[in-house]
Structure formats: C-alpha cells, structure tokens
Design an enzyme around this catalytic site. Structure first.
Site, PDB file in Angstrom:
ATOM      1  CB  SER A 246      -4.742  -2.708   5.257  1.00  0.00           C
ATOM      2  OG  SER A 246      -4.234  -3.808   5.967  1.00  0.00           O
ATOM      3  CE  LYS A 247      -7.661  -9.274   6.195  1.00  0.00           C
ATOM      4  NZ  LYS A 247      -8.585 -10.290   5.725  1.00  0.00           N
ATOM      5  NE  ARG A 248      -1.534  -8.200   7.098  1.00  0.00           N
ATOM      6  CZ  ARG A 248      -0.554  -8.773   6.403  1.00  0.00           C
ATOM      7  NH1 ARG A 248       0.563  -8.096   6.177  1.00  0.00           N
ATOM      8  NH2 ARG A 248      -0.685  -9.995   5.942  1.00  0.00           N
ATOM      9  CG  LEU A 249      -2.739  -0.016   7.744  1.00  0.00           C
ATOM     10  CD1 LEU A 249      -2.771   0.889   6.525  1.00  0.00           C
ATOM     11  CD2 LEU A 249      -1.515   0.277   8.597  1.00  0.00           C
ATOM     12  N   GLY A 250      -6.233  -1.305  10.902  1.00  0.00           N
ATOM     13  CA  GLY A 250      -7.364  -1.005  11.779  1.00  0.00           C
ATOM     14  C   GLY A 250      -8.567  -0.422  11.079  1.00  0.00           C
TER      15      GLY A 250
END
Length: 480
Positions: A246-250
C-alpha cells in the site's frame, strides 16, 4: 471467450503514485486484453476531492507508459462525468430501486454505536425505508438534505469469478448502501458501474479486496438493466510482514524502482508471476512471450508476497538479455545526473558507452550499478581504494607499471589480446606471477580492487587513458 471484443480497464485514483499492487493489476489487464486481441483502457477515478491530487495523474500515466502498457482510446476522467452520474441516481429513485435517506451523519454514528454495544450487525437499519410519502414531502419542504440508498432485495447474490469460481452471499449481509450523497454526487460504486457500462467493459479484473464492492455493484447493474461484465478478483500482493502492499504504508512507487535501475521488462515479468503461473519451471519471459502464453485459467487465488530480492534477480537476468544499445539508453541520463559526463559527450561517443555497457553488464543487478561500478570509464579523480593501495602500490610496483606504460604506448593496436600479451611478456621476463602485475594495473586504471576482466577494461579505456593512468599511479607510489 465471448465473440464480443474484450475490453478491460485500469482505474487508478490519483491519491498516490502507482505502487506495485496497482502496477500488477495493470499488467494482468493488459495481458488479458492483448492475448485476446482486445482493448486496454484507462480511467482516472478522481471524484474523491479530499484524497485526489491532480498533480499525481501525470506521474501515474508516465509509470504505466514506462512499463510498456500502451492503452487504447482516450482516457476517461470521472471528474468530468459527475453530472452524468446524477441522472442514474435519480433513475434508481424513480424506478423504486432506491429511496431517500434523511439520516444525518450524527444519527448514523449513534446507530452504529448502539449496534456495536449490542453486538449486532453494523448495517443501516432501514429507518427511512418505511417513511410515508407525506413524511417525505414534509422533510423535502423543510429543506432536509437526503442521500439516495439502493434497496437490496431479499434472497442471495451470486456471480461467477474467473479466479475463484462461483461466489455467493446472502443479501442479509449487504446493507442498503448509499449511491448518491446528500450533495447529489454519486458514490464510488454507482460511478464505477456507469463508467464500466458506458466504456463497454467486458471483463472487470481487479483485486480481491473489491469483492464486497462487486456484490453491491451487481445490484446496481440489475437495477439499471445493464448486462453484467465478467469479474475476476486477483489475490493481493503482500509485504514480507503479510500486510497488503500500500502507498499508505510507504511502499515504493514504480517510479522509484525506475530510478533505482530496475528495468521495465523485469518488473513486468516479476509482477506477472505474482498470482499467475505459466505452468512451467521457466521464470524469465519477454512481454511478447507472456502475451502469447497468457491464460486466465492460471490465476492463483492465494495472496502472493512481494520479494524485492527476487525482483533484483529477475532484473539481473533481463539486463543480460537486453541489447547493449538499449541498456546504454537507460544508463546515459544516470551518468549525466551523477555528474560523470555530459549529454553531448555521450552522444558523440555512443560506441564507447556501448562498449562500457558490454564490459560491465555481467557484473550488475541494477542499471544504476553501471554508475557505481563503472564511473572510472568516464571520470577518474585518481583516488584509489585505500586497502588495495596499501597492498598493491608497493615500491616494487612502480617500475613494473612504468614498464607496462612504456610498452603499451608502443602498441599499434590496443586490444584485449595485445595488452594481455604485453603483460604476460613482462611477467615472464621478470619471472613473476601475472597477478603481481594484474592487481596493481587494475588499481591504477580504475581505482578499484575488483571489476571486469582487466584486459577488457584496458581495451575499452584505450591506450591514451591507460598510459596516462599508469604514469599517474607511478607518481602516487613515488610520493608515498
């Protein structure tokens, strides 16, 4: 396959860059389309104003292009179709498939808390479904805002999935969800159904995290009288910690892998094999080969783990397969960015760059490593590996390097074979093992203690550079 032309789509939202999970989904859709002589389309889902960033659209499209995924037809932007969606929300309402919901966010939050406390189902309790027409008219007259909810019938919902087979769910588990917000804007599920219908999408291939949405969307298709596409829900790509990429998790975006020297063919090849198998022991394929052998029956419903070391291994294999000219095209801007040379210098010495690539390609795993391991081919500051210098640049090495420089200077043809012959002759005359000359010579011309074959390095650098560097090394030794 149906006789109808296959039409699939990738629908990224510009809330972040293109990460490997979305890239893998793009590759699956692209292969499905190209194998079936169909169309691969792009839709930008940018109606979420709170999360969407228009500046990210171009990087997303650039990453898709870099992967080699050429799309067909014009890109569809949801933000340009908002008014179009609204008429369908009204159609659902007027057709009796939807109803007005006047519940405020606060009221809905209160209901959820009560359900949580009672350990009941966290679904809308249909409070507004039973409103009489008179009650509705009074609320409208008072200016109360409302959303439109889709009324889910009794029974069960089913659809066929090309990955997981027949999927079923009781309608009791599907709440009457909102299809249009109180500001009149369509929700994701309604917009997606309308878009896929209008774009003539025949197969919706996406992540299995969308299965819940699909059960809802089936009801919208039915309510609007649209034909269902064929669905395929691919397994998720997981991080090593088993969390979804996920992009949210970097997690890295595709552009970062490009900067790190990963080839598009390598990441295409590797991502294709996450959740899909060619049913052979072979792993390395060209894009053309994957298009030819692609079979949706070979999707695996189990989630796959993204292994960066495995990707690097694929990249090394594709570097070896890639023509030197094409690698030089990838490498050139990296050399300029590193300050080792200029664009003009490279353009006027392209054969030299190709020769450097040919010498180094067997020793690198990333294109960026050509810069790390081969900078001395373009710029040399006469700084030597200190550990190697202490060991190889002895007082005895000085005269040997001088003699090599003198003899190299006399060569008419400066090649791999001619330089090897000279070095071998000097070693024989001095009754030395060739290693006594090879190691200090390598250090003198490259500053490094390891690298490609010495005679390959010498032949590429050329006589003028080699002789100059040997004499500079002698000066360095004499100053110690």
């Amino acid at each position: 396959m149906s006789e109808k032309t296959v039409r699939v789509r990738l629908a990224p939202s510009p809330s972040g860059y293109l990460h490997v999970g979305t890239a893998r989904m793009a590759i699956a859709n692209y292969l499905f389309a190209r194998h079936n002589k169909g169309k691969f389309l792009i839709r930008i889902e940018d109606t979420d104003t709170a999360r969407s960033d228009a500046s990210l659209i171009e990087p997303i499209l650039a990453a898709i292009k870099w992967l080699g995924l050429d799309w067909d037809e014009e890109i569809v932007y949801q933000s340009k179709r908002i008014d179009h969606y609204n008429q369908f929300a009204v159609k659902l309402l007027e057709g009796g498939h939807g109803y007005r919901c006047f519940c405020t966010p606060e009221r809905l939050a209160e209901d959820r808390e009560k359900a949580r406390a009672a350990k009941g189902p966290m679904r809308y309790n249909r409070r507004c479904l039973g409103l009489s027409q008179d009650e509705i008219d009074k609320k409208l007259a008072a200016g109360e805002q409302f959303a439109i909810r889709l009324r889910i019938p009794e029974g069960a919902t089913s659809f066929d999935d090309i990955v997981s087979g027949r999927l079923n769910r009781s309608n009791e588990e599907i709440e009457d969800f909102i299809v249009a917000r109180s500001d009149g804007r369509a929700t994701y599920n309604l917009a997606v159904v309308i878009d896929d219908h209008d774009m003539g999408i025949t197969h919706v291939i996406r992540g299995n995290d969308h299965i819940t949405n699909t059960f809802k969307q089936v009801h919208i298709y039915d309510a609007l009288g649209f034909d269902l596409p064929v669905f395929g829900h691919l397994p998720m790509i997981l991080r090593p910690d088993k969390k979804k990429v996920s992009k949210r998790l970097g997690d890295k975006d595709v552009g970062e892998y490009r900067k790190e020297g990963i080839l598009p063919e390598a990441i295409f090849n590797y991502l294709c094999l996450l959740g899909w198998s060619p049913k052979t022991d072979r792993e390395i394929y060209s894009v053309e080969e994957l298009i030819e052998i692609f079979n949706p029956d070979n999707f695996n419903p189990s989630n796959a783990v993204f292994d960066q070391e495995k990707l690097i291994a694929f990249n090394k294999a594709h570097i070896m397969l890639k023509p030197d000219h094409d690698l030089a095209v990838e490498l050139a801007p990296m050399l300029v960015e590193a300050g080792l040379t200029t664009k003009y210098w490279l353009e006027t010495r392209w054969e030299y760059l190709r020769a450097v690539v040919g010498v180094l390609k067997g020793r690198v795993s990333r294109v960026s490593e050509f810069v790390d391991h081969g900078g001395y081919f373009f710029d040399f500051d006469y700084k030597y590996d200190p550990e190697a210098a202490a060991k190889q640049f002895t007082k005895e090495a000085g005269p040997l390097l001088t003699e090599l420089a003198d003899r190299f200077e006399q060569l008419e043809e400066f090649t791999h074979d001619s330089t090897e012959a000279v070095l071998s002759q000097v070693a024989a005359e001095r009754e030395l093992k060739k290693a006594k000359l090879i190691h200090p010579t390598r250090l003198a011309v490259s500053g490094m203690k390891v690298g490609p074959g010495l005679y390959d390095i010498l032949a590429v650098l050329g006589k003028t550079r080699v002789v100059e560097r040997l004499r500079k090394a002698v000066e360095y030794i004499e100053k110690q």
